[in-house]
Design an enzyme around this catalytic site. Sequence first.
Site, short mmCIF file in Angstrom:
data_model
loop_
_atom_site.label_atom_id
_atom_site.label_comp_id
_atom_site.label_asym_id
_atom_site.label_seq_id
_atom_site.Cartn_x
_atom_site.Cartn_y
_atom_site.Cartn_z
N SER A 112 -45.17 42.02 -33.96
CA SER A 112 -44.15 42.87 -33.34
C SER A 112 -42.96 43.00 -34.27
O SER A 112 -42.29 42.01 -34.58
CB SER A 112 -43.69 42.28 -32.01
OG SER A 112 -42.55 42.97 -31.54
N HIS A 135 -47.28 46.34 -34.06
CA HIS A 135 -46.84 46.46 -32.66
C HIS A 135 -45.37 46.88 -32.63
O HIS A 135 -44.52 46.24 -33.25
CB HIS A 135 -47.02 45.13 -31.94
CG HIS A 135 -46.81 45.22 -30.46
ND1 HIS A 135 -47.77 45.70 -29.59
CD2 HIS A 135 -45.73 44.91 -29.70
CE1 HIS A 135 -47.31 45.66 -28.35
NE2 HIS A 135 -46.06 45.20 -28.39
N ASP A 152 -42.27 47.63 -30.16
CA ASP A 152 -41.70 47.46 -28.83
C ASP A 152 -40.51 48.40 -28.66
O ASP A 152 -39.49 48.26 -29.35
CB ASP A 152 -41.23 46.01 -28.63
CG ASP A 152 -42.39 45.05 -28.46
OD1 ASP A 152 -43.21 45.28 -27.56
OD2 ASP A 152 -42.46 44.05 -29.20
N MET A 191 -37.60 49.74 -26.24
CA MET A 191 -36.84 49.33 -25.05
C MET A 191 -35.68 50.28 -24.82
O MET A 191 -35.03 50.73 -25.77
CB MET A 191 -36.31 47.91 -25.25
CG MET A 191 -37.37 46.89 -25.60
SD MET A 191 -36.61 45.26 -25.82
CE MET A 191 -38.04 44.32 -26.35
N HIS A 216 -45.67 50.03 -27.55
CA HIS A 216 -45.46 49.51 -26.20
C HIS A 216 -44.14 50.08 -25.68
O HIS A 216 -43.07 49.69 -26.13
CB HIS A 216 -45.42 47.98 -26.27
CG HIS A 216 -45.06 47.31 -24.99
ND1 HIS A 216 -44.71 45.97 -24.93
CD2 HIS A 216 -45.00 47.75 -23.71
CE1 HIS A 216 -44.45 45.64 -23.68
NE2 HIS A 216 -44.62 46.71 -22.93
N MET A 222 -41.40 50.31 -23.17
CA MET A 222 -40.69 49.65 -22.07
C MET A 222 -39.54 50.56 -21.66
O MET A 222 -38.37 50.22 -21.80
CB MET A 222 -40.20 48.27 -22.51
CG MET A 222 -41.32 47.26 -22.67
SD MET A 222 -40.78 45.70 -23.42
CE MET A 222 -41.07 46.09 -25.16
N MET A 271 -48.49 40.88 -20.17
CA MET A 271 -47.24 40.27 -20.63
C MET A 271 -47.20 38.81 -20.17
O MET A 271 -47.29 38.53 -18.98
CB MET A 271 -46.04 41.02 -20.06
CG MET A 271 -45.86 42.43 -20.58
SD MET A 271 -45.54 42.50 -22.36
CE MET A 271 -44.02 41.57 -22.49
N ASP A 312 -49.02 39.57 -24.92
CA ASP A 312 -47.74 39.66 -25.60
C ASP A 312 -46.73 38.75 -24.92
O ASP A 312 -46.49 38.88 -23.72
CB ASP A 312 -47.25 41.11 -25.55
CG ASP A 312 -45.94 41.34 -26.30
OD1 ASP A 312 -45.40 40.38 -26.88
OD2 ASP A 312 -45.46 42.49 -26.28
#
Length: 221
Positions: free
Chosen positions: A11, A36, A38, A40, A69, A71, A140, A178
């Site tokens: 990540s 990966h 992330d 947010m 991913h 979020m 998660m 994750d």
Amino acid sequence: MPALPVRIAPSILSADFAKLGEEVRAIDAAGADWIHIDVMDGHFVPNISFGPAVMKSVRGVTTKPFDVHLMISPVDAYLDAFAEAGADCITVHYEAGPHIHRSLQHIKGLGKRAGVVLCPGTPAKMLDYLLDTVDLVLVMSVNPGFGGQHFIPSQLKKIAAVRKMIDQTGRAIDLEVDGGVDPDTARQCIDAGADALVAGTAVFRGGPDAYADNIRALRGA
């Protein structure tokens, strides 16, 4: 048990943002299978990371798949932007929009692999009518929003339950975990049925010279 070799997806949330392109090159060279990413929004989770423009800026430094991913909520309005920025797999949370099945269909319509995320409090049963659509399930093992959290052991039971559900479909669906993944918890996740592991701190600790050893330690679990 998983039928596919274990994939390691570092990540970049744990990377040095001042050298992000160099960091992506380094984990690629160190043996990462996927990158990966992330994303947010400060709304769905209590943190803000980066958007499609930053992701696009590092797309050219590696040919490894971008495992994105999201979020963010509502998520649907951003799917096209991340697809255009170079995502290979786009994973969305069950709770991130009014119609998760429609979100997954949209991702598939963009020509991308579609994944669904289960937070620690989201039961495996939520997958009952989605496994015919998804290419990846992400469990998660921490509450989403921050790196460096401790692994939640109760999620091992969920990983095992999801593995059983996937195996019953006969489809090649990745089971990714994750959160708090290190060589010790990696072994537990693999034993429970995971075949892809996201790791931030455990990969990026020690700087670029350590990345290959860190990835080998996870894969060796």
